[in-house]
Design a protein around this motif. Structure first.
Motif, PDB file in Angstrom:
ATOM      1  N   ASP A  18       7.971  -2.692  -6.640  1.00 42.50           N
ATOM      2  CA  ASP A  18       7.301  -1.406  -6.388  1.00 42.50           C
ATOM      3  C   ASP A  18       8.260  -0.494  -5.638  1.00 42.50           C
ATOM      4  OD1 ASP A  18       6.486  -1.486  -3.279  1.00 42.50           O
ATOM      5  OD2 ASP A  18       6.216  -3.487  -4.154  1.00 42.50           O
TER       6      ASP A  18
ATOM      7  N   VAL B 118       7.841   3.390  -3.836  1.00 45.02           N
ATOM      8  CA  VAL B 118       7.098   4.634  -3.570  1.00 45.02           C
ATOM      9  C   VAL B 118       7.939   5.874  -3.819  1.00 45.02           C
ATOM     10  CG1 VAL B 118       5.507   3.534  -1.943  1.00 45.02           C
ATOM     11  CG2 VAL B 118       7.593   4.600  -1.077  1.00 45.02           C
TER      12      VAL B 118
ATOM     13  N   PHE C 253       2.233   1.769  -1.556  1.00 47.98           N
ATOM     14  CA  PHE C 253       1.981   0.857  -2.658  1.00 47.98           C
ATOM     15  C   PHE C 253       0.698   0.099  -2.334  1.00 47.98           C
ATOM     16  CE2 PHE C 253       2.608  -3.611  -4.133  1.00 47.98           C
ATOM     17  CZ  PHE C 253       2.418  -3.377  -5.483  1.00 47.98           C
TER      18      PHE C 253
ATOM     19  N   ARG D  68      -0.040  -0.991 -11.841  1.00 45.48           N
ATOM     20  CA  ARG D  68       0.531  -0.829 -10.499  1.00 45.48           C
ATOM     21  C   ARG D  68      -0.082   0.432  -9.890  1.00 45.48           C
ATOM     22  NH1 ARG D  68       6.630  -1.976  -9.891  1.00 45.48           N
ATOM     23  NH2 ARG D  68       5.712  -4.035  -9.681  1.00 45.48           N
TER      24      ARG D  68
ATOM     25  N   TYR E 240      -0.417   3.174  -6.723  1.00 45.51           N
ATOM     26  CA  TYR E 240       0.120   3.832  -5.531  1.00 45.51           C
ATOM     27  C   TYR E 240      -0.952   4.766  -4.992  1.00 45.51           C
ATOM     28  CZ  TYR E 240       4.761   2.354  -7.178  1.00 45.51           C
ATOM     29  OH  TYR E 240       5.843   1.637  -7.596  1.00 45.51           O
TER      30      TYR E 240
END
Length: 179
Positions: free
Chosen positions: A109, A111, A129, A145, A147
């Motif tokens: 991950d 950001v 994240f 995924r 955020y």
């Protein structure tokens, strides 16, 4: 000898409260918001006194005070509440969806992949994240995924990136040696 002594204070109503989202939206003081000032001996004068914050956030209340004074020095204060409360979530775009061959190719991950986060009040909203969620399948497996983009008042949006893991390359091998 006739002595005229005005001991009666003028009158006025509190101006209407104001609601704004950002501290930058708080209007400048304006004596014309006191619209019904009156006095028994003439027209009183309205003046701005002060703004006092309750030092809270989300919401913050600023109490704006105006004085209403007659020609003999009799006065009253009226107040106007200005409520600053950001209720608008920030904005931002998820990173582009990607497809990889193997689960080991899934990138960590990051950001920093969200580059257009913005908010109506917060200069730099925070990107964090949240996590990855697999659909549990294989060939392909889809990982979502997530955020989160958050402003200073706790308003947030979640943005999702889809990562597809799909091994579509045939394995390779050599024929065994003849016997």
């Amino acid at each position: 000898m006739i002595t005229v002594q005005d001991l009666t204070a003028p009158t006025a109503s509190n101006p209407a409260d104001i609601n704004v989202e950002c501290i930058g939206d708080v209007p400048a003081s304006d004596i014309t918001v006191v619209i019904d000032e009156a006095d028994n001996c003439g027209t009183p004068t309205v003046a701005f006194v002060s703004d006092v914050s309750d030092n809270n956030t989300c919401p913050e209340t600023i109490t704006r005070t105006y004085s209403v004074t007659d020609s003999c020095g009799n006065s009253i204060n009226v107040t106007q509440n200005i409520i600053v409360n950001d209720i608008t979530p920030p904005t931002g775009t998820a990173p582009a969806d990607i497809t990889v061959q193997c689960i080991g190719d899934v990138p960590a991950d990051d950001v920093a992949l969200i580059t257009d986060e913005a908010d109506n009040c917060t200069a730099n909203p925070t990107v964090t994240f949240i996590g990855d969620a697999s659909d549990g399948n294989t060939c392909p497996e889809v990982i979502t995924r997530t955020y989160r983009i958050t402003d200073d008042c706790g308003n947030f949006i979640d943005v999702n990136q889809t990562i597809t893991v799909n091994d579509d390359i045939d394995p390779t091998a050599s024929n065994p040696a003849p016997i």
